[in-house]
Write a protein that holds these residues in place. Sequence first.
Motif, PDB file in Angstrom:
ATOM      1  N   PHE A  86       0.853  -1.174   0.000  1.00  9.29           N
ATOM      2  CA  PHE A  86       0.000   0.000   0.000  1.00  9.29           C
ATOM      3  C   PHE A  86       0.899   1.238   0.000  1.00  9.29           C
ATOM      4  CE2 PHE A  86      -2.245  -3.450   1.937  1.00  9.29           C
ATOM      5  CZ  PHE A  86      -3.553  -3.332   1.502  1.00  9.29           C
ATOM      6  N   PHE A  87       0.658   2.154  -0.929  1.00  7.51           N
ATOM      7  CA  PHE A  87       1.441   3.376  -1.036  1.00  7.51           C
ATOM      8  C   PHE A  87       0.577   4.568  -0.631  1.00  7.51           C
ATOM      9  CE2 PHE A  87       3.346   0.408  -3.990  1.00  7.51           C
ATOM     10  CZ  PHE A  87       4.705   0.595  -3.804  1.00  7.51           C
ATOM     11  N   TYR A  88       1.171   5.474   0.153  1.00 10.03           N
ATOM     12  CA  TYR A  88       0.473   6.671   0.616  1.00 10.03           C
ATOM     13  C   TYR A  88       1.319   7.890   0.267  1.00 10.03           C
ATOM     14  CZ  TYR A  88      -1.881   3.115   3.401  1.00 10.03           C
ATOM     15  OH  TYR A  88      -2.561   2.001   3.803  1.00 10.03           O
ATOM     16  N   LYS A  89       0.663   8.964  -0.191  1.00 17.48           N
ATOM     17  CA  LYS A  89       1.405  10.176  -0.559  1.00 17.48           C
ATOM     18  C   LYS A  89       1.935  10.908   0.661  1.00 17.48           C
ATOM     19  CE  LYS A  89      -0.712  11.328  -5.012  1.00 17.48           C
ATOM     20  NZ  LYS A  89      -1.499  12.339  -5.768  1.00 17.48           N
ATOM     21  N   THR A  90       1.118  10.982   1.706  1.00 20.92           N
ATOM     22  CA  THR A  90       1.480  11.761   2.886  1.00 20.92           C
ATOM     23  C   THR A  90       1.216  10.961   4.146  1.00 20.92           C
ATOM     24  OG1 THR A  90      -0.727  12.732   3.123  1.00 20.92           O
ATOM     25  CG2 THR A  90       0.849  13.890   1.693  1.00 20.92           C
ATOM     26  N   LYS A  91       1.729  11.482   5.259  1.00 23.00           N
ATOM     27  CA  LYS A  91       1.508  10.868   6.550  1.00 23.00           C
ATOM     28  C   LYS A  91       0.020  10.874   6.920  1.00 23.00           C
ATOM     29  CE  LYS A  91       2.944  11.442  11.356  1.00 23.00           C
ATOM     30  NZ  LYS A  91       3.782  12.254  12.255  1.00 23.00           N
ATOM     31  N   MET A  92      -0.671  11.959   6.588  1.00 20.74           N
ATOM     32  CA  MET A  92      -2.097  12.037   6.887  1.00 20.74           C
ATOM     33  C   MET A  92      -2.877  11.002   6.081  1.00 20.74           C
ATOM     34  SD  MET A  92      -4.677  15.315   6.750  1.00 20.74           S
ATOM     35  CE  MET A  92      -3.754  16.104   8.080  1.00 20.74           C
ATOM     36  N   ASP A  93      -2.508  10.826   4.804  1.00 18.93           N
ATOM     37  CA  ASP A  93      -3.170   9.805   3.990  1.00 18.93           C
ATOM     38  C   ASP A  93      -2.990   8.430   4.609  1.00 18.93           C
ATOM     39  OD1 ASP A  93      -4.043  11.658   2.193  1.00 18.93           O
ATOM     40  OD2 ASP A  93      -2.473  11.280   0.707  1.00 18.93           O
ATOM     41  N   LEU A  94      -1.803   8.175   5.139  1.00 21.46           N
ATOM     42  CA  LEU A  94      -1.538   6.885   5.758  1.00 21.46           C
ATOM     43  C   LEU A  94      -2.419   6.673   6.989  1.00 21.46           C
ATOM     44  CD1 LEU A  94       1.872   5.204   6.154  1.00 21.46           C
ATOM     45  CD2 LEU A  94       0.355   5.266   8.097  1.00 21.46           C
ATOM     46  N   GLU A  95      -2.553   7.721   7.808  1.00 21.71           N
ATOM     47  CA  GLU A  95      -3.340   7.595   9.026  1.00 21.71           C
ATOM     48  C   GLU A  95      -4.817   7.350   8.723  1.00 21.71           C
ATOM     49  OE1 GLU A  95      -2.512  11.098  11.233  1.00 21.71           O
ATOM     50  OE2 GLU A  95      -0.446  10.516  11.718  1.00 21.71           O
ATOM     51  N   TYR A  96      -5.304   7.909   7.602  1.00 23.44           N
ATOM     52  CA  TYR A  96      -6.702   7.725   7.232  1.00 23.44           C
ATOM     53  C   TYR A  96      -6.912   6.582   6.241  1.00 23.44           C
ATOM     54  CZ  TYR A  96      -8.055  11.976   9.687  1.00 23.44           C
ATOM     55  OH  TYR A  96      -8.296  12.911  10.659  1.00 23.44           O
ATOM     56  N   GLY A  97      -5.834   5.916   5.854  1.00 25.94           N
ATOM     57  CA  GLY A  97      -5.964   4.777   4.954  1.00 25.94           C
ATOM     58  C   GLY A  97      -6.288   5.141   3.525  1.00 25.94           C
ATOM     59  N   VAL A  98      -5.885   6.321   3.060  1.00 26.84           N
ATOM     60  CA  VAL A  98      -6.163   6.768   1.691  1.00 26.84           C
ATOM     61  C   VAL A  98      -4.933   6.473   0.832  1.00 26.84           C
ATOM     62  CG1 VAL A  98      -6.790   8.706   0.211  1.00 26.84           C
ATOM     63  CG2 VAL A  98      -7.672   8.577   2.553  1.00 26.84           C
ATOM     64  N   THR A  99      -5.003   5.444   0.032  1.00 20.11           N
ATOM     65  CA  THR A  99      -3.849   5.032  -0.763  1.00 20.11           C
ATOM     66  C   THR A  99      -3.789   5.804  -2.072  1.00 20.11           C
ATOM     67  OG1 THR A  99      -5.128   3.246  -1.780  1.00 20.11           O
ATOM     68  CG2 THR A  99      -3.855   2.716   0.187  1.00 20.11           C
ATOM     69  N   SER A 100      -2.579   6.078  -2.528  1.00 17.12           N
ATOM     70  CA  SER A 100      -2.386   6.691  -3.843  1.00 17.12           C
ATOM     71  C   SER A 100      -2.183   5.630  -4.914  1.00 17.12           C
ATOM     72  CB  SER A 100      -1.183   7.635  -3.821  1.00 17.12           C
ATOM     73  OG  SER A 100       0.011   6.927  -3.497  1.00 17.12           O
ATOM     74  N   GLN A 101      -1.646   4.510  -4.533  1.00 13.01           N
ATOM     75  CA  GLN A 101      -1.480   3.377  -5.440  1.00 13.01           C
ATOM     76  C   GLN A 101      -1.305   2.105  -4.616  1.00 13.01           C
ATOM     77  OE1 GLN A 101       2.690   2.992  -7.162  1.00 13.01           O
ATOM     78  NE2 GLN A 101       2.680   5.197  -6.752  1.00 13.01           N
ATOM     79  N   ARG A 102      -1.522   0.991  -5.249  1.00 11.66           N
ATOM     80  CA  ARG A 102      -1.337  -0.308  -4.602  1.00 11.66           C
ATOM     81  C   ARG A 102      -0.590  -1.230  -5.555  1.00 11.66           C
ATOM     82  NH1 ARG A 102      -6.833  -1.621  -1.127  1.00 11.66           N
ATOM     83  NH2 ARG A 102      -7.211   0.501  -0.397  1.00 11.66           N
ATOM     84  N   ALA A 103      -0.067  -2.301  -5.021  1.00 16.92           N
ATOM     85  CA  ALA A 103       0.704  -3.215  -5.861  1.00 16.92           C
ATOM     86  C   ALA A 103       0.670  -4.620  -5.278  1.00 16.92           C
ATOM     87  CB  ALA A 103       2.152  -2.730  -5.993  1.00 16.92           C
ATOM     88  N   VAL A 104       0.766  -5.590  -6.165  1.00 17.70           N
ATOM     89  CA  VAL A 104       1.004  -6.984  -5.795  1.00 17.70           C
ATOM     90  C   VAL A 104       2.300  -7.370  -6.482  1.00 17.70           C
ATOM     91  CG1 VAL A 104       0.168  -9.345  -5.878  1.00 17.70           C
ATOM     92  CG2 VAL A 104      -1.456  -7.476  -5.563  1.00 17.70           C
ATOM     93  N   LEU A 105       3.350  -7.559  -5.677  1.00 18.80           N
ATOM     94  CA  LEU A 105       4.706  -7.741  -6.202  1.00 18.80           C
ATOM     95  C   LEU A 105       5.186  -9.159  -5.978  1.00 18.80           C
ATOM     96  CD1 LEU A 105       6.353  -4.469  -4.830  1.00 18.80           C
ATOM     97  CD2 LEU A 105       5.130  -4.800  -6.975  1.00 18.80           C
ATOM     98  N   ARG A 106       5.875  -9.677  -6.961  1.00 19.05           N
ATOM     99  CA  ARG A 106       6.501 -10.979  -6.840  1.00 19.05           C
ATOM    100  C   ARG A 106       7.784 -10.850  -6.009  1.00 19.05           C
ATOM    101  NH1 ARG A 106       6.227 -15.475 -10.714  1.00 19.05           N
ATOM    102  NH2 ARG A 106       8.023 -16.849 -10.415  1.00 19.05           N
ATOM    103  N   ILE A 107       8.042 -11.838  -5.163  1.00 18.58           N
ATOM    104  CA  ILE A 107       9.274 -11.860  -4.368  1.00 18.58           C
ATOM    105  C   ILE A 107      10.480 -11.864  -5.302  1.00 18.58           C
ATOM    106  CG2 ILE A 107      10.646 -13.268  -2.784  1.00 18.58           C
ATOM    107  CD1 ILE A 107       8.385 -11.917  -1.370  1.00 18.58           C
ATOM    108  N   THR A 108      11.498 -11.060  -4.956  1.00 17.69           N
ATOM    109  CA  THR A 108      12.702 -10.993  -5.784  1.00 17.69           C
ATOM    110  C   THR A 108      13.755 -11.981  -5.290  1.00 17.69           C
ATOM    111  OG1 THR A 108      13.691  -9.253  -4.419  1.00 17.69           O
ATOM    112  CG2 THR A 108      12.270  -8.567  -6.241  1.00 17.69           C
ATOM    113  N   GLU A 109      14.797 -12.123  -6.080  1.00 16.89           N
ATOM    114  CA  GLU A 109      15.869 -13.074  -5.755  1.00 16.89           C
ATOM    115  C   GLU A 109      16.509 -12.764  -4.406  1.00 16.89           C
ATOM    116  OE1 GLU A 109      20.255 -14.363  -7.556  1.00 16.89           O
ATOM    117  OE2 GLU A 109      18.944 -12.967  -8.655  1.00 16.89           O
ATOM    118  N   THR A 110      16.735 -11.496  -4.110  1.00 16.18           N
ATOM    119  CA  THR A 110      17.407 -11.121  -2.865  1.00 16.18           C
ATOM    120  C   THR A 110      16.528 -11.320  -1.635  1.00 16.18           C
ATOM    121  OG1 THR A 110      16.695  -8.823  -3.165  1.00 16.18           O
ATOM    122  CG2 THR A 110      18.860  -9.445  -4.045  1.00 16.18           C
ATOM    123  N   GLU A 111      15.231 -11.429  -1.805  1.00 18.42           N
ATOM    124  CA  GLU A 111      14.321 -11.595  -0.680  1.00 18.42           C
ATOM    125  C   GLU A 111      14.024 -13.055  -0.365  1.00 18.42           C
ATOM    126  OE1 GLU A 111      11.729  -7.501  -1.442  1.00 18.42           O
ATOM    127  OE2 GLU A 111      11.222  -9.373  -2.477  1.00 18.42           O
TER     128      GLU A 111
END
Length: 642
Positions: A265-290
């Motif tokens: 979950f990506f948030y533009k600002t701290k306030m957006d994070l506190e209120y749960g307002v996302t600017s973008q979302r993602a479903v990412l595949r695990i990388t080699e280093t992880e």
Amino acid sequence: MVGTPRRYGTGVHDDLEDLQASHVYDLTTDDDEEGAENAQLIEDIKDDDFDDSENPIPQDNEVEVVYLFERQTFRDNEERWMAGLPAPPPRRPKGSKPKRQAFVAWEPRVKTEHPYHILDSCVLPSGDRLLPGNFVEVRSPPNFKLKSEDFFKIKKIFELNEQVILRGWIYRRTNTLEGMLSRNLNEVYQVLQRNLEDPRDIETQSLHDIPLLQVWRVRELVTTNCTFPEHSFRDGQDFSHMSSNTVVAFAKPNLHLTCRWQRVFFYKTKMDLEYGVTSQRAVLRITETECAKGFATPDAVLRGAYAKFRSDGLCFGDIFAGAGGVSSGAREAGFSPKFAVDKNGPACRTYRLNFRDTQVFEEEVFYYLTIRDHIDSHTCVIHISSVCKTLSPAHTVQGQDDDDNAATLYVISDILTKNRPRICTLEQTAGALQPRHMPIFNSFVQQFTIMGYSVRWGLQNLSEFGVPQSRKRLIMIASCPGHPLPDFPKPTHGPGLLPFVTVAEALAPVTPGLPNHILPKIIRPGRYRPYSPHQLLPGCITTTGGQNWHPNGARLYTVRELACLQTFPLDHVFIGTRGQTMCQVGNAVPPRYSKLLYQEIMKVLLEVEQVDKYGTSHDQPILLDDEEDVQMDLNRITIELD
């Protein structure tokens, strides 16, 4: 003396750098349906193929459980701060069905002024000893059997207010994503969050705290970037003599879990994070280093199975190309349009006229995918703009082509199979994110993830990128296994940036004699009210032009003026009647935004190509040890590559 806990967002600093607050997850799911009735192959067994009521989770010392799942708004009161224990949730009458409701907004981890003590380990009531790095299963609330329990990977253990607290990361079963990931048994994903204003790494921002009382037992986790079912519990197990329900009953609580994905979950600002307002979302595949040691496949090997760079440049394919808005921006960003597919005759003629070296297939996308045979169909980058009429908020009356248009929403996986792109982009109307269309949107995500592609999505207001209208579009970017996922372009216009482009600025280059600049007839006086051209376009350009007219109020816009408001270049010519050309302009993605988007994609592609060729990024300096006895201010020498 123990101080009073402070509210989150106060900016209090702890001694350890990773103890800064991370706040709220906006996780919303519904309880999964009951399991399948028929036996299936072991690799196809899903998490919801088994009813937990037949094998309930033991609930020891129920009165002393501090519940992780609160079905209410969190408040800064004594109960929240563990001064008292919450009462158990009321029992549901027998025979009644639970109401569908939001799952939980995760309680934020808050920095406090309490003294704490770091512990090396702690002991569960069962006698199991917990250490940093352990993976544990979290106890569900009593009297409310959730189909999917949550898990926690421990980073740190400490004692606070005479209570043992675990700090770490949350994991959830894939069946909680409502179809975005395949619901395979014992497959989980990691939950991460990132505040774009926070300079800390995403792992630190995603840390959460839970009391030891919420831990049920220790589980085993395998983190891998390999494709399913490799490294799952099915490896080395013979379940041929067991029924599907028996396998689930045995494997779900006992065998190891596998993590291949992250939900971010990506948030533009701290306030957006506190209120749960996302600017973008993602479903990412695990990388080699992880990956866990011994469970990784090199990322270069994974992406090597997809379209490679060609000598004639970075190839680009446009599915549902229309008049070529996306192709125009991609060409300006440095890509070479290789082919385009669209069934609309006038739009295809327009595309051929403006992209003379591009092969245009004037046919249904289903014909392209099933019948047409290409010697070399692999293309580095693909764009998909499937028909959006059925998802548009303006679509209120069912049309005769609705079924055909809706079918085009489910061809993403087939396109990825045929063209094998490294990067794929998708554009849709903002209405795709309306609650009534969420099953369709979730299918968009699944069509990418089922092919192993990482995907991010977000609503983009195109006025922030130099388009003179407030036009919001859903944009999705996907990358093949082993390939980094490009970011969205950063806004160029708005507060603190360049001023928004106005109607007057967009129409300034239009002069008499330009193609498609035929003045419509004068409308009757007083029908449309004049407005100032020194602002964004009041409406949004649609296939009929929208409720837009010339600022003087005396006439409608010409097709050339509408094309300029959509940021098409002046030499982009449209073929067809006024109605057909207006439809082509209204359906297009503004080239100015497309150019910025594909410039970001170009950067990532070139960096990956540099790594694959030379083992290092072109922009990354090579550091050499200073072995000479020379007095220098630096201990290392930096040589920049040209």
